[in-house]
Design a protein around this motif. Structure first.
Motif, PDB file in Angstrom:
ATOM      1  N   LYS A  72       0.876  -1.244   0.011  1.00  0.00           N
ATOM      2  CA  LYS A  72      -0.050   0.067  -0.110  1.00  0.00           C
ATOM      3  C   LYS A  72       0.973   1.350   0.097  1.00  0.00           C
ATOM      4  O   LYS A  72       0.455   2.074  -1.001  1.00  0.00           O
ATOM      5  CB  LYS A  72      -0.645  -0.108   1.233  1.00  0.00           C
ATOM      6  CG  LYS A  72      -2.029  -1.119   1.168  1.00  0.00           C
ATOM      7  CD  LYS A  72      -3.013  -0.906   2.525  1.00  0.00           C
ATOM      8  CE  LYS A  72      -4.113  -2.074   2.447  1.00  0.00           C
ATOM      9  NZ  LYS A  72      -4.880  -1.853   3.615  1.00  0.00           N
ATOM     10  N   THR A  73       1.990   1.179   0.672  1.00  0.00           N
ATOM     11  CA  THR A  73       2.796   2.395   0.775  1.00  0.00           C
ATOM     12  C   THR A  73       3.565   2.556  -0.662  1.00  0.00           C
ATOM     13  O   THR A  73       3.766   3.849  -0.840  1.00  0.00           O
ATOM     14  CB  THR A  73       4.152   2.191   1.773  1.00  0.00           C
ATOM     15  OG1 THR A  73       3.183   1.898   3.114  1.00  0.00           O
ATOM     16  CG2 THR A  73       4.791   3.422   1.959  1.00  0.00           C
ATOM     17  N   ILE A  74       3.942   1.620  -1.383  1.00  0.00           N
ATOM     18  CA  ILE A  74       4.392   1.816  -2.589  1.00  0.00           C
ATOM     19  C   ILE A  74       3.258   2.251  -3.662  1.00  0.00           C
ATOM     20  O   ILE A  74       3.697   3.238  -4.343  1.00  0.00           O
ATOM     21  CB  ILE A  74       4.804   0.480  -3.015  1.00  0.00           C
ATOM     22  CG1 ILE A  74       6.411  -0.059  -2.322  1.00  0.00           C
ATOM     23  CG2 ILE A  74       5.526   0.497  -4.413  1.00  0.00           C
ATOM     24  CD1 ILE A  74       6.595  -1.390  -2.768  1.00  0.00           C
ATOM     25  N   ILE A  75       2.297   1.865  -3.564  1.00  0.00           N
ATOM     26  CA  ILE A  75       1.185   2.464  -4.264  1.00  0.00           C
ATOM     27  C   ILE A  75       0.680   3.935  -3.933  1.00  0.00           C
ATOM     28  O   ILE A  75       0.738   5.000  -4.827  1.00  0.00           O
ATOM     29  CB  ILE A  75      -0.009   1.470  -4.179  1.00  0.00           C
ATOM     30  CG1 ILE A  75       0.174   0.178  -5.105  1.00  0.00           C
ATOM     31  CG2 ILE A  75      -1.111   2.263  -5.029  1.00  0.00           C
ATOM     32  CD1 ILE A  75      -1.080  -0.784  -4.426  1.00  0.00           C
ATOM     33  N   LEU A  76       1.015   4.206  -2.684  1.00  0.00           N
ATOM     34  CA  LEU A  76       0.618   5.768  -2.202  1.00  0.00           C
ATOM     35  C   LEU A  76       1.754   6.588  -2.948  1.00  0.00           C
ATOM     36  O   LEU A  76       1.276   7.626  -3.371  1.00  0.00           O
ATOM     37  CB  LEU A  76       0.671   5.609  -0.890  1.00  0.00           C
ATOM     38  CG  LEU A  76       0.536   7.090  -0.111  1.00  0.00           C
ATOM     39  CD1 LEU A  76      -0.764   7.687  -0.420  1.00  0.00           C
ATOM     40  CD2 LEU A  76       0.677   6.916   1.418  1.00  0.00           C
ATOM     41  N   PHE A  77       2.899   6.149  -2.823  1.00  0.00           N
ATOM     42  CA  PHE A  77       4.094   6.897  -3.370  1.00  0.00           C
ATOM     43  C   PHE A  77       4.075   7.040  -5.002  1.00  0.00           C
ATOM     44  O   PHE A  77       4.396   8.155  -5.379  1.00  0.00           O
ATOM     45  CB  PHE A  77       5.583   6.437  -2.896  1.00  0.00           C
ATOM     46  CG  PHE A  77       5.971   6.739  -1.603  1.00  0.00           C
ATOM     47  CD1 PHE A  77       6.435   7.860  -1.420  1.00  0.00           C
ATOM     48  CD2 PHE A  77       5.965   5.855  -0.552  1.00  0.00           C
ATOM     49  CE1 PHE A  77       6.714   8.414   0.012  1.00  0.00           C
ATOM     50  CE2 PHE A  77       6.327   5.890   0.690  1.00  0.00           C
ATOM     51  CZ  PHE A  77       6.695   7.587   1.038  1.00  0.00           C
ATOM     52  N   GLY A  82      -3.378   6.992   2.315  1.00  0.00           N
ATOM     53  CA  GLY A  82      -2.601   7.790   3.322  1.00  0.00           C
ATOM     54  C   GLY A  82      -2.930   7.396   4.655  1.00  0.00           C
ATOM     55  O   GLY A  82      -2.240   6.969   5.476  1.00  0.00           O
ATOM     56  N   PRO A  83      -3.991   7.941   5.118  1.00  0.00           N
ATOM     57  CA  PRO A  83      -4.420   7.698   6.560  1.00  0.00           C
ATOM     58  C   PRO A  83      -4.461   6.141   6.779  1.00  0.00           C
ATOM     59  O   PRO A  83      -4.533   5.857   7.961  1.00  0.00           O
ATOM     60  CB  PRO A  83      -5.728   8.400   6.743  1.00  0.00           C
ATOM     61  CG  PRO A  83      -6.227   8.490   5.296  1.00  0.00           C
ATOM     62  CD  PRO A  83      -5.329   8.609   4.442  1.00  0.00           C
ATOM     63  N   SER A  84      -4.904   5.465   5.854  1.00  0.00           N
ATOM     64  CA  SER A  84      -5.252   3.824   6.047  1.00  0.00           C
ATOM     65  C   SER A  84      -3.980   3.214   6.401  1.00  0.00           C
ATOM     66  O   SER A  84      -4.023   2.361   7.352  1.00  0.00           O
ATOM     67  CB  SER A  84      -5.702   3.223   4.953  1.00  0.00           C
ATOM     68  OG  SER A  84      -5.969   1.674   5.148  1.00  0.00           O
ATOM     69  N   VAL A  85      -2.855   3.562   5.646  1.00  0.00           N
ATOM     70  CA  VAL A  85      -1.355   3.020   5.662  1.00  0.00           C
ATOM     71  C   VAL A  85      -0.890   3.462   7.219  1.00  0.00           C
ATOM     72  O   VAL A  85      -0.396   2.667   7.867  1.00  0.00           O
ATOM     73  CB  VAL A  85      -0.795   3.314   4.880  1.00  0.00           C
ATOM     74  CG1 VAL A  85       0.809   3.162   5.124  1.00  0.00           C
ATOM     75  CG2 VAL A  85      -0.738   2.614   3.414  1.00  0.00           C
ATOM     76  N   ALA A  86      -1.303   4.713   7.535  1.00  0.00           N
ATOM     77  CA  ALA A  86      -0.725   5.195   8.882  1.00  0.00           C
ATOM     78  C   ALA A  86      -1.491   4.469   9.911  1.00  0.00           C
ATOM     79  O   ALA A  86      -0.738   4.017  11.051  1.00  0.00           O
ATOM     80  CB  ALA A  86      -0.974   6.945   8.873  1.00  0.00           C
ATOM     81  N   SER A 142      -2.788   1.448   9.777  1.00  0.00           N
ATOM     82  CA  SER A 142      -2.395   0.200   9.750  1.00  0.00           C
ATOM     83  C   SER A 142      -1.041  -0.049  10.392  1.00  0.00           C
ATOM     84  O   SER A 142      -0.762  -1.003  11.363  1.00  0.00           O
ATOM     85  CB  SER A 142      -2.606  -0.524   8.455  1.00  0.00           C
ATOM     86  OG  SER A 142      -3.880  -0.510   8.022  1.00  0.00           O
ATOM     87  N   PHE A 143      -0.284   0.772  10.115  1.00  0.00           N
ATOM     88  CA  PHE A 143       1.163   0.659  10.715  1.00  0.00           C
ATOM     89  C   PHE A 143       0.951   0.907  12.185  1.00  0.00           C
ATOM     90  O   PHE A 143       1.744   0.332  13.015  1.00  0.00           O
ATOM     91  CB  PHE A 143       2.051   1.838  10.095  1.00  0.00           C
ATOM     92  CG  PHE A 143       3.356   1.779  10.644  1.00  0.00           C
ATOM     93  CD1 PHE A 143       4.316   0.848  10.283  1.00  0.00           C
ATOM     94  CD2 PHE A 143       3.912   2.650  11.470  1.00  0.00           C
ATOM     95  CE1 PHE A 143       5.661   0.750  10.636  1.00  0.00           C
ATOM     96  CE2 PHE A 143       5.222   2.742  12.030  1.00  0.00           C
ATOM     97  CZ  PHE A 143       5.782   1.722  11.775  1.00  0.00           C
ATOM     98  N   LEU A 144       0.435   2.127  12.545  1.00  0.00           N
ATOM     99  CA  LEU A 144       0.208   2.367  13.897  1.00  0.00           C
ATOM    100  C   LEU A 144      -0.366   0.919  14.898  1.00  0.00           C
ATOM    101  O   LEU A 144      -0.049   0.812  15.969  1.00  0.00           O
ATOM    102  CB  LEU A 144      -0.535   3.632  14.372  1.00  0.00           C
ATOM    103  CG  LEU A 144      -0.835   4.164  15.593  1.00  0.00           C
ATOM    104  CD1 LEU A 144       0.496   4.452  16.348  1.00  0.00           C
ATOM    105  CD2 LEU A 144      -1.647   5.293  15.771  1.00  0.00           C
ATOM    106  N   ARG A 145      -1.368   0.632  14.189  1.00  0.00           N
ATOM    107  CA  ARG A 145      -2.118  -0.685  14.786  1.00  0.00           C
ATOM    108  C   ARG A 145      -0.970  -1.724  14.911  1.00  0.00           C
ATOM    109  O   ARG A 145      -1.046  -2.348  16.090  1.00  0.00           O
ATOM    110  CB  ARG A 145      -2.967  -1.331  13.922  1.00  0.00           C
ATOM    111  CG  ARG A 145      -3.576  -2.504  14.289  1.00  0.00           C
ATOM    112  CD  ARG A 145      -4.661  -3.128  13.193  1.00  0.00           C
ATOM    113  NE  ARG A 145      -4.839  -4.581  13.311  1.00  0.00           N
ATOM    114  CZ  ARG A 145      -4.072  -5.339  12.702  1.00  0.00           C
ATOM    115  NH1 ARG A 145      -3.427  -5.324  12.119  1.00  0.00           N
ATOM    116  NH2 ARG A 145      -4.451  -6.741  12.930  1.00  0.00           N
TER     117      ARG A 145
END
Length: 296
Positions: free
Chosen positions: A19-24, A55-59, A61-64
């Motif tokens: 997801k982060t790669i797609i976001l970038f 953006g917020p979804s990845v953040a 998920s990572f925080l989770r």
């Protein structure tokens, strides 16, 4: 607490990386505006909506993952543990992802979220009133998840329902009773009811209520000795001096008693066997032996 076999931290971390790669990639395209975005505004709008969601979804998920990892290490749990706190974090992240998804769809449709929320204030109030029971259940569910009073796998009794907690959702609690039936109880009922959590004790209570005609002349002491003899083969499963007889009521013709047995631990099979032996011993006191099926 029980273990969750399906959860894989590596797979979740891999999804976050993807997801982060797609976001970038989407951010790069939005910054430099390729010809495709200029010629086809619809594609550009779709990419922007995906970026708003990712953006917020990845953040989140990572925080989770960070919070769950910290929680597991702090309490020295197995990595596959399924705990109330972890369940609550998962539910919150699911709610946030739903909110992010709705905002992304609104942007994709050309609707400005802030202006939309401002314009439907009265409608939102009406919706809140209409779905207040669901909202109450969700709030109560989250409170239960983050409470240490109830845990997944606990054996509890809520009103007339008794069983093991299999799952806690945002709407209800799912119990498995002695007959392996799934009992679904709304969180608002659980939150407002008196709950007996037998798993928080070192023992398990087994109770059998029964009535005896007064003309038999059975006293509580006699009944207690008689039932002790009946469950003598289960001494390893019963706490020492763990069988008591309580007199609940005495009427004109009958007396109501409750036999309570304290078990060393929760064992569904042994509990059924002990309950059956107690019921049989009580029946034999009221029915002549020659009238019992299978008795000589």
């Amino acid at each position: 607490m029980i273990e969750e076999k399906q959860r894989s931290t590596r797979r979740e971390f891999l999804m976050i990386i993807i997801k982060t790669i797609i976001l970038f990639v989407l951010a790069y395209f939005e910054t430099y505006q390729p010809v495709m975005f200029t010629d086809f505004p619809f594609i550009a709008l779709t990419a922007h909506a995906f970026m708003v969601f990712l953006g917020p979804s990845v953040a989140a998920s990572f925080l989770r993952l960070v919070v769950i990892y910290w929680y597991i290490k702090k309490h020295r749990f197995k990595s596959t543990i399924k705990d109330n706190f972890i369940l609550g974090i998962n539910r919150i992240v699911s709610i946030l992802n739903t909110v992010f998804g709705v905002i992304a769809v609104m942007i994709w449709m050309g609707i400005k979220p802030l202006e939309f929320l401002t314009s439907i204030t009265i409608v939102a109030a009406a919706i809140a009133v209409t779905f207040k029971d669901y909202i109450t259940n969700m709030i109560n569910g989250l409170i239960i998840m983050f409470s240490d009073r109830l845990s997944l796998g606990d054996h509890i009794r809520v009103n007339d329902n008794e069983g093991k907690i299999l799952d806690i959702t945002l709407i209800n609690m799912i119990l498995q009773n002695e007959d392996n039936d799934m009992v679904i109880i709304p969180n608002s009922v659980v939150f407002s009811s008196v709950i007996i959590n037998q798993s928080k004790q070192n023992i398990k209570k087994l109770s059998v209520e029964f009535e005896m005609a007064l003309h038999f002349g059975y006293t509580p002491d006699f009944l207690e000795k008689h039932l002790y003899q009946a469950v003598d083969s289960f001494k390893e499963n019963i706490v020492s001096s763990g069988l008591t007889i309580k007199t609940l009521a005495i009427n004109k013709d009958i007396a109501k008693f409750k036999a309570q047995v304290l078990l060393n631990n929760y064992d569904k099979l042994k509990e059924r066997e002990i309950r059956r032996v107690l019921n049989t011993a009580i029946i034999k006191l009221t029915v002549p032996a020659q009238q019992l099926p299978g008795e000589a």
